[in-house]
Write a protein that holds these residues in place. Sequence first.
Motif, PDB file in Angstrom:
ATOM      1  N   ARG A   6       0.855  -1.181   0.000  1.00 14.05           N
ATOM      2  CA  ARG A   6       0.000   0.000   0.000  1.00 14.05           C
ATOM      3  C   ARG A   6       0.895   1.236   0.000  1.00 14.05           C
ATOM      4  O   ARG A   6       1.959   1.238   0.608  1.00 14.05           O
ATOM      5  N   GLU A   7       0.413   2.286  -0.654  1.00 14.39           N
ATOM      6  CA  GLU A   7       1.118   3.566  -0.643  1.00 14.39           C
ATOM      7  C   GLU A   7       0.127   4.639  -0.226  1.00 14.39           C
ATOM      8  O   GLU A   7      -1.055   4.571  -0.573  1.00 14.39           O
ATOM      9  N   ARG A   8       0.636   5.610   0.516  1.00  9.67           N
ATOM     10  CA  ARG A   8      -0.232   6.698   0.972  1.00  9.67           C
ATOM     11  C   ARG A   8       0.556   7.996   0.979  1.00  9.67           C
ATOM     12  O   ARG A   8       1.725   8.024   1.374  1.00  9.67           O
ATOM     13  N   ALA A   9      -0.119   9.077   0.569  1.00 10.19           N
ATOM     14  CA  ALA A   9       0.472  10.407   0.680  1.00 10.19           C
ATOM     15  C   ALA A   9       0.550  10.779   2.156  1.00 10.19           C
ATOM     16  O   ALA A   9      -0.355  10.459   2.937  1.00 10.19           O
ATOM     17  N   MET A  10       1.644  11.419   2.537  1.00  5.08           N
ATOM     18  CA  MET A  10       1.854  11.843   3.916  1.00  5.08           C
ATOM     19  C   MET A  10       1.879  13.374   3.983  1.00  5.08           C
ATOM     20  O   MET A  10       2.474  14.017   3.113  1.00  5.08           O
ATOM     21  N   SER A  95       5.090  13.947   1.285  1.00 12.96           N
ATOM     22  CA  SER A  95       5.853  12.749   0.954  1.00 12.96           C
ATOM     23  C   SER A  95       4.895  11.588   0.721  1.00 12.96           C
ATOM     24  O   SER A  95       3.681  11.739   0.853  1.00 12.96           O
ATOM     25  N   TYR A  96       5.471  10.454   0.385  1.00 14.59           N
ATOM     26  CA  TYR A  96       4.724   9.206   0.235  1.00 14.59           C
ATOM     27  C   TYR A  96       5.375   8.146   1.094  1.00 14.59           C
ATOM     28  O   TYR A  96       6.601   8.095   1.211  1.00 14.59           O
ATOM     29  N   ALA A  97       4.556   7.289   1.678  1.00 11.37           N
ATOM     30  CA  ALA A  97       5.051   6.130   2.417  1.00 11.37           C
ATOM     31  C   ALA A  97       4.488   4.885   1.756  1.00 11.37           C
ATOM     32  O   ALA A  97       3.282   4.797   1.497  1.00 11.37           O
ATOM     33  N   THR A  98       5.372   3.943   1.453  1.00  8.64           N
ATOM     34  CA  THR A  98       4.971   2.667   0.865  1.00  8.64           C
ATOM     35  C   THR A  98       5.269   1.574   1.883  1.00  8.64           C
ATOM     36  O   THR A  98       6.392   1.463   2.366  1.00  8.64           O
ATOM     37  N   LEU A  99       4.264   0.792   2.199  1.00  9.91           N
ATOM     38  CA  LEU A  99       4.378  -0.285   3.168  1.00  9.91           C
ATOM     39  C   LEU A  99       4.174  -1.597   2.427  1.00  9.91           C
ATOM     40  O   LEU A  99       3.191  -1.767   1.697  1.00  9.91           O
ATOM     41  N   HIS A 100       5.128  -2.531   2.587  1.00 12.39           N
ATOM     42  CA  HIS A 100       5.137  -3.783   1.828  1.00 12.39           C
ATOM     43  C   HIS A 100       5.344  -4.957   2.775  1.00 12.39           C
ATOM     44  O   HIS A 100       6.224  -4.915   3.630  1.00 12.39           O
ATOM     45  N   ASN A 121      -6.188  -4.729   5.372  1.00 11.20           N
ATOM     46  CA  ASN A 121      -6.779  -3.758   6.297  1.00 11.20           C
ATOM     47  C   ASN A 121      -5.727  -3.198   7.255  1.00 11.20           C
ATOM     48  O   ASN A 121      -5.712  -1.999   7.540  1.00 11.20           O
ATOM     49  N   ARG A 122      -4.857  -4.056   7.744  1.00 15.34           N
ATOM     50  CA  ARG A 122      -3.808  -3.604   8.669  1.00 15.34           C
ATOM     51  C   ARG A 122      -2.818  -2.669   7.977  1.00 15.34           C
ATOM     52  O   ARG A 122      -2.324  -1.725   8.586  1.00 15.34           O
ATOM     53  N   SER A 126      -2.326   1.044   9.331  1.00 20.19           N
ATOM     54  CA  SER A 126      -0.991   1.474   9.747  1.00 20.19           C
ATOM     55  C   SER A 126      -0.591   2.772   9.057  1.00 20.19           C
ATOM     56  O   SER A 126      -0.069   3.694   9.700  1.00 20.19           O
ATOM     57  N   LEU A 127      -0.836   2.866   7.764  1.00 20.58           N
ATOM     58  CA  LEU A 127      -0.479   4.093   7.044  1.00 20.58           C
ATOM     59  C   LEU A 127      -1.357   5.260   7.477  1.00 20.58           C
ATOM     60  O   LEU A 127      -0.881   6.405   7.556  1.00 20.58           O
ATOM     61  N   THR A 128      -2.607   5.010   7.790  1.00 23.33           N
ATOM     62  CA  THR A 128      -3.484   6.068   8.291  1.00 23.33           C
ATOM     63  C   THR A 128      -2.977   6.583   9.635  1.00 23.33           C
ATOM     64  O   THR A 128      -2.906   7.801   9.861  1.00 23.33           O
ATOM     65  N   ARG A 129      -2.608   5.676  10.531  1.00 29.21           N
ATOM     66  CA  ARG A 129      -2.083   6.095  11.840  1.00 29.21           C
ATOM     67  C   ARG A 129      -0.767   6.855  11.696  1.00 29.21           C
ATOM     68  O   ARG A 129      -0.531   7.842  12.389  1.00 29.21           O
ATOM     69  N   LEU A 130       0.104   6.403  10.783  1.00 29.27           N
ATOM     70  CA  LEU A 130       1.363   7.106  10.561  1.00 29.27           C
ATOM     71  C   LEU A 130       1.094   8.525  10.056  1.00 29.27           C
ATOM     72  O   LEU A 130       1.705   9.489  10.521  1.00 29.27           O
TER      73      LEU A 130
END
Length: 137
Positions: A6-10, A95-100, A121-122, A126-130
């Motif tokens: 998943r990737e999310r803008a930070m 920035s962007y965070a990618t979690l793999h 879902n996790r 996790s990216l939402t909490r970060l």
Amino acid sequence: MTEFERERAMPAPAERVFAVASDVHRLGEWLPGVITVRPDEPEGLDVDVHDPAGEYEAPGVLGASREQMRLEWGRRGSPDYSGWLQVSSAEGGSSYATLHLSFHGDQPAAHGGGAAQDVENRLDESLTRLAELVSTG
């Protein structure tokens, strides 16, 4: 092998996002489960992860590369599971965070269904909490 990403803008610069994500005292604030960290050898940190559902405890290792803004982790002594977080700069101070996550063994998440959906879902949670952590200071 089954992989999830998943990737999310930070809402903060990459350096700030990585500083928060790699702070060993704050891992439990954005990663799921209960995480216990103990200093170890130079190759990383000993990490024990307790599943949020209380189903298992897994000894692991965590390493950080500040130059690459990357965290990597896995199970100690087992190739069945590994993961990483990569933080990248974006325009306008964001920035962007990618979690793999990779599941190499015969784990439930590797077979799809509810276990795979739980992993997805996790990742999102996790990216939402970060993102919330870096936006609040």
